[in-house]
Write an enzyme that holds these catalytic residues in place. Structure first.
Site, short mmCIF file in Angstrom:
data_model
loop_
_atom_site.label_atom_id
_atom_site.label_comp_id
_atom_site.label_asym_id
_atom_site.label_seq_id
_atom_site.Cartn_x
_atom_site.Cartn_y
_atom_site.Cartn_z
N LYS A 166 0.69 16.66 -47.10
CA LYS A 166 -0.03 15.42 -47.83
C LYS A 166 1.06 15.06 -49.01
CE LYS A 166 -3.83 13.03 -48.39
NZ LYS A 166 -4.80 12.64 -47.36
N1 GLU Z 1 -4.95 9.67 -45.01
C1 GLU Z 1 -5.80 10.03 -44.14
C2 GLU Z 1 -6.71 12.00 -44.08
O1 GLU Z 1 -6.39 11.76 -45.26
C3 GLU Z 1 -4.89 10.19 -42.33
C4 GLU Z 1 -3.92 10.75 -42.48
C5 GLU Z 1 -3.05 10.43 -41.14
O2 GLU Z 1 -3.49 9.34 -40.62
O3 GLU Z 1 -2.15 11.39 -40.90
O4 GLU Z 1 -7.02 11.56 -43.34
#
Ligand code: GLU
Length: 426
Positions: A116
């Site tokens: 993240k």
């Molecule tokens: N930000 C989204 C989540 O927390 C999507 C992450 C992604 O598609 O890699 O699941």
């Protein structure tokens, strides 16, 4: 106190998100009897990168920004997870979100680990030029550690397809190679996938279509409250409404509205996309974000931030089914209170996995250079998310566990099997 202040105070009360993520892991490690060494490995992010960089502002001045990219675990595949722009971003928040991505990708069987990123910023205060400059510089700062087979970012809170396009372009120029698979959630005009924008909300619909009958409650006619009318929240509300549910409450950072007769979710979404704020929509009685969580509804969809339901308000939550569209909206203490009270919680790592599932499809399409239509994307999403829901309910029944613990057992076991098969290098 303003609503966003209330949110922050509640977040602090809910504790540090990384501590909550560790508590969730520890609880399941006990159930699974995990080896201490593996447990210590899973409690840690493999890499935590902090970047500090200047951006040229429109006024001609330089402003410093701080950002992060944390990579929790890549036993199952490249790190995967979004990038968020928010003034409350912190290293511990990004670490928690990275760990939750490992479990999210694992529980639905994707060939990815978890990561993240985030920048401490309120993007609404930046001009488009400033937003682009900040994004490109951040992309350049993290470029040594990302890549289609290393770490594949995506959108999260306050980041858009346009922002993904700038990151792809910056990375590709620096590499001297067009690299669409370095990031997902791109616009359709630039190697994006059909269905990606709606995917998290659509996943909530599919999970709701499983959870309601499983609990003997028809989705048709069920009342729904949605906290957080952003990307996931608006799409989930509209699709649940189309499936026959009655959306009675919604909120955003401006506050919320409640109308027992039902809100036209489609109209409220259009109002929101045109720049309106939920509290100013006039389609129901004014309520706060905190009040929305305790309304007498059948289904609650927390789609805002982590730490919204804590031991302080969990006892007042009346919904029988909770579909977690946000990451980490319920603290571990609140989880216990809700489970004891008989609420059925479909945990974030499963309920909100629609986004990353379709991100995976986007990456597969980018790597193959072949593109699917929306029907194919949605069918594949439906298949993966319903199969995962059923697998988690099986484990929950067999081991007499609440859904979150069952989902963690499935997710953590898959990661542990991969770690053991890989062994330790050197
Ligand atoms: N930000 C989204 C989540 O927390 C999507 C992450 C992604 O598609 O890699 O699941």
């Amino acid at each position: 106190m303003s609503d966003s202040q209330t949110t922050r105070v509640m977040e602090q009360a809910a504790g540090n998100p990384f501590q909550n993520a560790l508590a969730q892991l520890d609880a399941v490690a006990d159930v699974m009897g995990l080896d201490d060494g593996i447990r210590a490995e899973l409690r840690t992010c493999q890499h935590e990168l902090t970047v500090n960089f200047p951006v040229q502002m429109d006024s001609g001045t330089r402003r410093m920004f701080k950002g992060y990219r944390c990579q929790h675990n890549n036993a199952l595949g490249p790190y995967k997870g979004g990038i968020r722009y928010h003034p409350d971003v912190s290293l511990d928040e990004v670490k928690a979100l990275a760990m939750w991505m490992t479990w999210k990708c694992s529980v639905v069987g994707l060939p990815y680990g978890g990561g993240k990123g985030g920048i401490i910023v309120n993007p609404k205060e930046l001009s488009v030029t400033e937003l682009e400059s900040m994004t490109r510089r951040y992309a350049s700062e993290i470029s040594p550690i990302i890549g289609p087979w290393k770490d594949v970012p995506a959108p999260d809170v306050n980041t858009t397809g346009q922002i993904m396009a700038w990151i792809m372009d910056t990375y590709s120029r620096e590499q001297g190679n067009l690299t669409p698979g370095v990031i997902t959630g791109k616009p359709l005009s630039l190697f994006g996938s059909e269905g990606r924008f709606e995917a998290t909300g659509r996943g909530i619909l599919y999970v709701g279509q499983e959870a309601c009958p499983y609990k003997g409650m028809p989705l048709d006619g069920a009342t729904v409250a949605v906290q957080g009318f952003g990307n996931a929240g608006t799409v989930a509300a509209c699709l649940l409404e189309t499936a026959g549910a009655r959306v009675v409450a919604a909120s955003d950072t401006s506050g919320g509205i409640y109308n027992a007769k039902g809100i036209d979710a489609g109209a409220l979404t259009r109002f929101k996309r045109e720049g309106g704020r939920v509290a100013e929509s006039g389609v129901g009685d004014a309520i706060t974000n905190a009040e929305l969580l305790t309304l007498p509804v059948d289904v609650l969809v927390p789609a805002a931030f982590e730490g919204q339901i804590t031991e302080k308000n969990a006892g007042d939550v009346k919904a029988r089914i909770i579909l977690e569209a946000a990451n980490g909206p319920i603290s571990p203490e609140a989880d216990e209170i809700l489970n004891d009270a008989g609420a059925f919680i479909v945990p974030d790592i499963l309920a909100s996995s629609g986004g990353v599932i379709v991100s995976y499809f986007e990456w597969v399409q980018n790597i193959n250079g072949m593109y699917w239509d929306e029907e194919e994307v949605n069918q594949r999403l439906h298949k993966i998310i319903t199969k995962s829901f059923r697998r988690v309910t099986e484990v929950a029944e067999q081991r007499r566990l609440p859904m979150r613990k069952a989902a963690y057992v499935v997710a953590v076991q898959r990661v542990v099997d991969a770690i053991e098969a890989r062994g330790i290098y050197p």
